[in-house]
Write a protein that holds these residues in place. Structure first.
Motif, PDB file in Angstrom:
ATOM      1  N   MET A   1       6.933  13.086 -16.018  1.00 57.16           N
ATOM      2  CA  MET A   1       5.518  13.322 -16.284  1.00 57.16           C
ATOM      3  C   MET A   1       5.071  14.658 -15.691  1.00 57.16           C
ATOM      4  SD  MET A   1       4.850  10.841 -18.152  1.00 57.16           S
ATOM      5  CE  MET A   1       3.088  11.141 -18.376  1.00 57.16           C
ATOM      6  N   PRO A   2       4.058  15.277 -16.257  1.00 57.51           N
ATOM      7  CA  PRO A   2       3.568  16.561 -15.714  1.00 57.51           C
ATOM      8  C   PRO A   2       2.923  16.381 -14.344  1.00 57.51           C
ATOM      9  CG  PRO A   2       2.151  15.781 -17.490  1.00 57.51           C
ATOM     10  CD  PRO A   2       3.342  14.877 -17.478  1.00 57.51           C
ATOM     11  N   ALA A   3       2.716  17.509 -13.660  1.00 56.11           N
ATOM     12  CA  ALA A   3       2.229  17.461 -12.279  1.00 56.11           C
ATOM     13  C   ALA A   3       0.851  16.834 -12.165  1.00 56.11           C
ATOM     14  CB  ALA A   3       2.216  18.876 -11.690  1.00 56.11           C
ATOM     15  N   GLY A   4       0.005  16.980 -13.153  1.00 57.83           N
ATOM     16  CA  GLY A   4      -1.347  16.477 -13.050  1.00 57.83           C
ATOM     17  C   GLY A   4      -1.521  15.015 -13.377  1.00 57.83           C
ATOM     18  N   PHE A   5      -0.447  14.319 -13.740  1.00 60.26           N
ATOM     19  CA  PHE A   5      -0.579  12.920 -14.136  1.00 60.26           C
ATOM     20  C   PHE A   5      -0.428  12.018 -12.929  1.00 60.26           C
ATOM     21  CE2 PHE A   5       1.076   8.828 -15.560  1.00 60.26           C
ATOM     22  CZ  PHE A   5       0.165   8.501 -16.558  1.00 60.26           C
ATOM     23  N   GLY A   6      -1.334  11.041 -12.804  1.00 64.36           N
ATOM     24  CA  GLY A   6      -1.242  10.067 -11.726  1.00 64.36           C
ATOM     25  C   GLY A   6      -2.026   8.809 -12.053  1.00 64.36           C
ATOM     26  N   PHE A   7      -1.453   7.925 -12.819  1.00 67.59           N
ATOM     27  CA  PHE A   7      -2.120   6.669 -13.157  1.00 67.59           C
ATOM     28  C   PHE A   7      -1.089   5.547 -13.048  1.00 67.59           C
ATOM     29  CE2 PHE A   7      -4.117   3.333 -15.558  1.00 67.59           C
ATOM     30  CZ  PHE A   7      -5.474   3.556 -15.360  1.00 67.59           C
ATOM     31  N   PRO A   8      -1.452   4.450 -12.419  1.00 73.31           N
ATOM     32  CA  PRO A   8      -2.749   4.033 -11.877  1.00 73.31           C
ATOM     33  C   PRO A   8      -3.227   4.834 -10.668  1.00 73.31           C
ATOM     34  CG  PRO A   8      -1.316   2.148 -12.244  1.00 73.31           C
ATOM     35  CD  PRO A   8      -0.456   3.357 -12.354  1.00 73.31           C
ATOM     36  N   SER A   9      -2.295   5.513  -9.936  1.00 76.52           N
ATOM     37  CA  SER A   9      -2.705   6.350  -8.819  1.00 76.52           C
ATOM     38  C   SER A   9      -1.651   7.444  -8.662  1.00 76.52           C
ATOM     39  CB  SER A   9      -2.834   5.531  -7.531  1.00 76.52           C
ATOM     40  OG  SER A   9      -1.544   5.188  -7.034  1.00 76.52           O
ATOM     41  N   PHE A  10      -2.001   8.426  -7.852  1.00 79.45           N
ATOM     42  CA  PHE A  10      -1.058   9.515  -7.619  1.00 79.45           C
ATOM     43  C   PHE A  10       0.047   9.109  -6.636  1.00 79.45           C
ATOM     44  CE2 PHE A  10      -4.573  11.939  -9.384  1.00 79.45           C
ATOM     45  CZ  PHE A  10      -3.902  12.858 -10.178  1.00 79.45           C
ATOM     46  N   GLU A  11      -0.015   7.889  -6.139  1.00 77.50           N
ATOM     47  CA  GLU A  11       1.052   7.398  -5.271  1.00 77.50           C
ATOM     48  C   GLU A  11       2.269   6.964  -6.071  1.00 77.50           C
ATOM     49  OE1 GLU A  11       0.865   7.539  -2.020  1.00 77.50           O
ATOM     50  OE2 GLU A  11      -1.168   8.370  -2.138  1.00 77.50           O
ATOM     51  N   GLU A  12       2.103   6.717  -7.356  1.00 73.45           N
ATOM     52  CA  GLU A  12       3.228   6.254  -8.181  1.00 73.45           C
ATOM     53  C   GLU A  12       4.266   7.366  -8.331  1.00 73.45           C
ATOM     54  OE1 GLU A  12       2.923   3.229  -8.623  1.00 73.45           O
ATOM     55  OE2 GLU A  12       0.761   2.984  -8.379  1.00 73.45           O
ATOM     56  N   GLN A  13       5.541   6.998  -8.082  1.00 73.15           N
ATOM     57  CA  GLN A  13       6.632   7.975  -8.175  1.00 73.15           C
ATOM     58  C   GLN A  13       7.527   7.767  -9.385  1.00 73.15           C
ATOM     59  OE1 GLN A  13       7.672   6.981  -3.913  1.00 73.15           O
ATOM     60  NE2 GLN A  13       7.972   9.213  -3.808  1.00 73.15           N
ATOM     61  N   LEU A  14       7.458   6.594  -9.984  1.00 69.40           N
ATOM     62  CA  LEU A  14       8.203   6.365 -11.230  1.00 69.40           C
ATOM     63  C   LEU A  14       7.595   5.168 -11.955  1.00 69.40           C
ATOM     64  CD1 LEU A  14      11.641   4.620 -10.651  1.00 69.40           C
ATOM     65  CD2 LEU A  14       9.873   4.689  -8.928  1.00 69.40           C
ATOM     66  N   TRP A  15       7.919   5.079 -13.246  1.00 69.26           N
ATOM     67  CA  TRP A  15       7.416   3.998 -14.083  1.00 69.26           C
ATOM     68  C   TRP A  15       8.594   3.378 -14.836  1.00 69.26           C
ATOM     69  CZ3 TRP A  15       5.250   8.680 -13.264  1.00 69.26           C
ATOM     70  CH2 TRP A  15       3.928   8.717 -12.811  1.00 69.26           C
ATOM     71  N   VAL A  16       8.616   2.048 -14.852  1.00 68.73           N
ATOM     72  CA  VAL A  16       9.648   1.334 -15.607  1.00 68.73           C
ATOM     73  C   VAL A  16       8.949   0.339 -16.535  1.00 68.73           C
ATOM     74  CG1 VAL A  16      11.354   1.602 -13.781  1.00 68.73           C
ATOM     75  CG2 VAL A  16       9.898  -0.438 -13.819  1.00 68.73           C
ATOM     76  N   PRO A  17       9.589  -0.049 -17.633  1.00 68.06           N
ATOM     77  CA  PRO A  17       8.943  -0.963 -18.579  1.00 68.06           C
ATOM     78  C   PRO A  17       8.854  -2.388 -18.039  1.00 68.06           C
ATOM     79  CG  PRO A  17      10.729   0.286 -19.638  1.00 68.06           C
ATOM     80  CD  PRO A  17      10.872   0.449 -18.156  1.00 68.06           C
ATOM     81  N   LEU A  18       7.798  -3.088 -18.442  1.00 68.41           N
ATOM     82  CA  LEU A  18       7.736  -4.532 -18.216  1.00 68.41           C
ATOM     83  C   LEU A  18       8.861  -5.215 -19.009  1.00 68.41           C
ATOM     84  CD1 LEU A  18       3.907  -5.162 -18.619  1.00 68.41           C
ATOM     85  CD2 LEU A  18       5.211  -5.497 -16.512  1.00 68.41           C
ATOM     86  N   ARG A  19       9.280  -6.377 -18.564  1.00 71.04           N
ATOM     87  CA  ARG A  19      10.280  -7.157 -19.299  1.00 71.04           C
ATOM     88  C   ARG A  19       9.544  -8.299 -19.988  1.00 71.04           C
ATOM     89  NH1 ARG A  19      15.819  -7.776 -19.256  1.00 71.04           N
ATOM     90  NH2 ARG A  19      16.624  -9.843 -19.766  1.00 71.04           N
ATOM     91  N   MET A  20       9.230  -8.088 -21.256  1.00 68.40           N
ATOM     92  CA  MET A  20       8.445  -9.058 -22.022  1.00 68.40           C
ATOM     93  C   MET A  20       9.390 -10.032 -22.725  1.00 68.40           C
ATOM     94  SD  MET A  20       5.314  -7.953 -21.472  1.00 68.40           S
ATOM     95  CE  MET A  20       4.264  -8.583 -22.757  1.00 68.40           C
ATOM     96  N   ASP A  21       9.759 -11.103 -22.026  1.00 66.58           N
ATOM     97  CA  ASP A  21      10.700 -12.090 -22.560  1.00 66.58           C
ATOM     98  C   ASP A  21      10.006 -13.453 -22.608  1.00 66.58           C
ATOM     99  OD1 ASP A  21      12.821 -13.597 -23.382  1.00 66.58           O
ATOM    100  OD2 ASP A  21      14.163 -13.040 -21.720  1.00 66.58           O
ATOM    101  N   SER A  22       9.581 -13.857 -23.794  1.00 64.66           N
ATOM    102  CA  SER A  22       8.846 -15.124 -23.952  1.00 64.66           C
ATOM    103  C   SER A  22       9.727 -16.340 -23.699  1.00 64.66           C
ATOM    104  CB  SER A  22       8.252 -15.203 -25.363  1.00 64.66           C
ATOM    105  OG  SER A  22       9.271 -15.127 -26.338  1.00 64.66           O
ATOM    106  N   ARG A  23      11.053 -16.173 -23.676  1.00 68.88           N
ATOM    107  CA  ARG A  23      11.944 -17.302 -23.440  1.00 68.88           C
ATOM    108  C   ARG A  23      11.912 -17.739 -21.979  1.00 68.88           C
ATOM    109  NH1 ARG A  23      17.212 -14.499 -25.806  1.00 68.88           N
ATOM    110  NH2 ARG A  23      16.279 -12.908 -24.403  1.00 68.88           N
ATOM    111  N   GLU A  24      11.521 -16.830 -21.083  1.00 74.30           N
ATOM    112  CA  GLU A  24      11.401 -17.174 -19.664  1.00 74.30           C
ATOM    113  C   GLU A  24       9.949 -17.559 -19.412  1.00 74.30           C
ATOM    114  OE1 GLU A  24      12.811 -13.915 -17.361  1.00 74.30           O
ATOM    115  OE2 GLU A  24      14.822 -13.939 -18.265  1.00 74.30           O
ATOM    116  N   ALA A  25       9.632 -18.824 -19.674  1.00 78.61           N
ATOM    117  CA  ALA A  25       8.239 -19.286 -19.664  1.00 78.61           C
ATOM    118  C   ALA A  25       7.581 -19.096 -18.300  1.00 78.61           C
ATOM    119  CB  ALA A  25       8.180 -20.748 -20.082  1.00 78.61           C
ATOM    120  N   GLU A  26       8.333 -19.378 -17.241  1.00 77.74           N
ATOM    121  CA  GLU A  26       7.723 -19.262 -15.915  1.00 77.74           C
ATOM    122  C   GLU A  26       7.303 -17.829 -15.626  1.00 77.74           C
ATOM    123  OE1 GLU A  26       8.734 -20.230 -11.203  1.00 77.74           O
ATOM    124  OE2 GLU A  26      10.189 -20.701 -12.789  1.00 77.74           O
TER     125      GLU A  26
END
Length: 497
Positions: A249-274
């Motif tokens: 990401m570019p230097a000016g990006f910081g969402f949800p906050s500028f403390e975030e150092q990396l982003w990974v995808p959620l694991r959207m698996d409906s088979r794991e109900a819990e």
């Protein structure tokens, strides 16, 4: 006069002043000598002829001064003189200078700092495309409920994110403990944020088998990987899972906050109900679809939540997220600090007002001490404009504050509010002080008052001169010379311009 001629005259007047003054003196004296010769020819004595010629011309120095006032470049010359005078005045009064500068520095500096914060937080839009269409859906939602909102909504596109997740980066030298966020695959596309290097997540990259990806922050990319442009495509071990770096990401990006150092995808698996329905409750943001507005999204939200409640894998209370609302994303981000920032800005405004009042009081006390100087200048023929420039020079800070003390000068005597000594009554002065102060802050004082008096008329000048021990007219010759100014005759010698 052409532009070239005016420029040439300006340069000559500014940089060859001695020669210009000599030419002016010769021109004026030559004109007076011509008048004197005409009167001697008419039978008048030489001494009397000289006196009459000087009086008829308006006085040598008076005519020179009139020519200087209309000379090209006079404004710059006066400005330079005022600046030098202001600097000398401040240097002679280091105590006053220190108090005034510190007072104004605290007031102006504090206000500038607070306004910069308010401007950046409250006034500037979010740094994303069409920020007015970004929304926040209040409440917290599991992955399953988020999927219901995302699939069934007709007015908004929804994304979820879990900020503040701690992750371990290994296999790259010393292990690092990082703060990151897990986000849905459409998170960056909804914000409208683009990667500085590589790309962001694409639709479908948050499902099992396609979710082993990562995006780095600009700070982590520089600090850990030395800003290596070949970082895209490399595999990193994050919490023991090998993930491919797809972008930075570019230097000016910081969402949800500028403390975030990396982003990974959620694991959207409906088979794991819990995990899909019972864990990882997260906030949701979105973007209004074309033609939709916040009111329409709000009306749609409650039925969507009711639909999500029926799909939980366990009984969920009907009041779950009953108070959920759709808000502007910017409003949601700043609503906790808006009132505090406005109060702080108002408080700093009062600090500046107090600083201005303190400096104005100092200037008022100094004006009394300078009464002799002003009376002397007036007795020597200084104009009201010259006195106003001296008392309103930037070096003395009077252009901004001394006008508060000049309310009487703006009050017509026939309108009432002036006592028998020419001073404003308390009621009248108080009513005009605010307007005079505001005008002084905008442009400085155009008229000069001594200690709150009225205009510099003959009576006030005489009184000041009497108090100061300065004579306003040593003899009849000087008095006649100061009162017999002839602009028509003086205009004949302005050809030296």
């Amino acid at each position: 006069m052409s532009l070239t001629s005016r420029t040439s005259s300006l340069l000559r007047n500014l940089f060859r002043k001695d020669r210009v003054e000599r030419d002016l003196d010769l021109e004026v004296r030559g004109y007076v000598e011509m008048l004197e010769a005409d009167k001697v020819t008419a039978g008048m004595g030489r001494a009397e002829a000289h006196r009459e010629a000087v009086l008829e011309s308006g006085g040598l120095e008076q005519v020179k001064e009139q020519v200087r006032e209309v000379r090209i470049g006079n404004l710059l010359e006066n400005l330079w003189q005022d600046l030098r005078h202001g600097c000398r005045t401040l240097a002679r009064n280091p105590g006053f200078t220190a108090v005034a500068v510190v007072s104004l520095a605290l007031g102006i500096g504090g206000n500038s700092a607070m306004f910069s914060i308010v401007n950046g937080v409250l006034l500037q839009p979010l740094p994303y495309p069409a920020p007015e269409r970004l929304i926040r859906v209040t409440g917290y939602y599991p992955k399953g409920a988020l999927e219901v909102l995302r699939q069934d909504s007709r007015t908004m596109d929804i994304a979820g994110y879990q900020p503040g997740s701690e992750m371990n980066l290994t296999g790259q030298g010393e292990a690092l403990r990082l703060e990151g966020a897990t986000v849905s695959a459409n998170f960056f596309s909804i914000l409208g944020a683009q990667a500085g290097i590589g790309r962001t997540f694409e639709v479908g990259e948050d499902v099992p088998g396609r979710d082993r990806l990562a995006i780095l922050s600009h700070a982590l990319w520089q600090k850990k990987f030395g800003a290596d442009p070949a970082i895209v495509g490399r595999m990193l071990a994050i919490d023991g899972v090998n993930r491919e770096v797809v972008g930075v990401m570019p230097a000016g990006f910081g969402f949800p906050s500028f403390e975030e150092q990396l982003w990974v995808p959620l694991r959207m698996d409906s088979r794991e109900a819990e995990d899909f329905w019972g864990k990882g409750f997260m906030p949701a943001l979105g973007r209004l679809r074309p033609g939709a507005n916040i009111a329409q999204a709000q009306n749609e939200l409650r039925p969507l939540i009711a639909r999500a409640i029926t799909r939980f894998s366990y009984p969920m209370a009907r009041t779950w997220n009953a108070d959920a609302a759709v808000l502007s994303l910017q409003e949601d981000l700043v609503h906790d600090v808006r009132r505090k920032l406005i109060l702080l800005l108002c408080a700093m405004g009062f600090v500046l007002l107090i600083a201005c009042a303190n400096v104005a009081s100092l200037l008022l006390s100094r004006s009394v001490a300078r009464a002799k100087e002003i009376a002397l200048r007036v007795s020597l023929g200084a104009s009201r404009l010259a006195i106003a420039r001296i008392r309103g020079s930037a070096g003395d800070f009077k252009r901004a504050y001394f006008r508060t003390c000049s309310g009487a000068d703006r009050i017509p005597r026939e309108s009432g509010g002036i006592d028998q000594n020419g001073r404003p009554t308390i009621e009248r002065w108080g009513g005009s002080s605010a307007a005079q102060f505001a005008g002084g802050v905008r442009g400085g004082s155009n008229r000069c008052i001594i200690g709150g008096r009225g205009p510099l008329d003959q009576e006030s000048v005489a009184a000041d001169a009497s108090e100061s021990g300065v004579s306003t007219g040593a003899d009849s010759y000087g008095e006649d010379l100061s009162q017999s100014v002839s602009l028509q005759r003086a205009s004949r010698v302005r050809g030296v311009l």
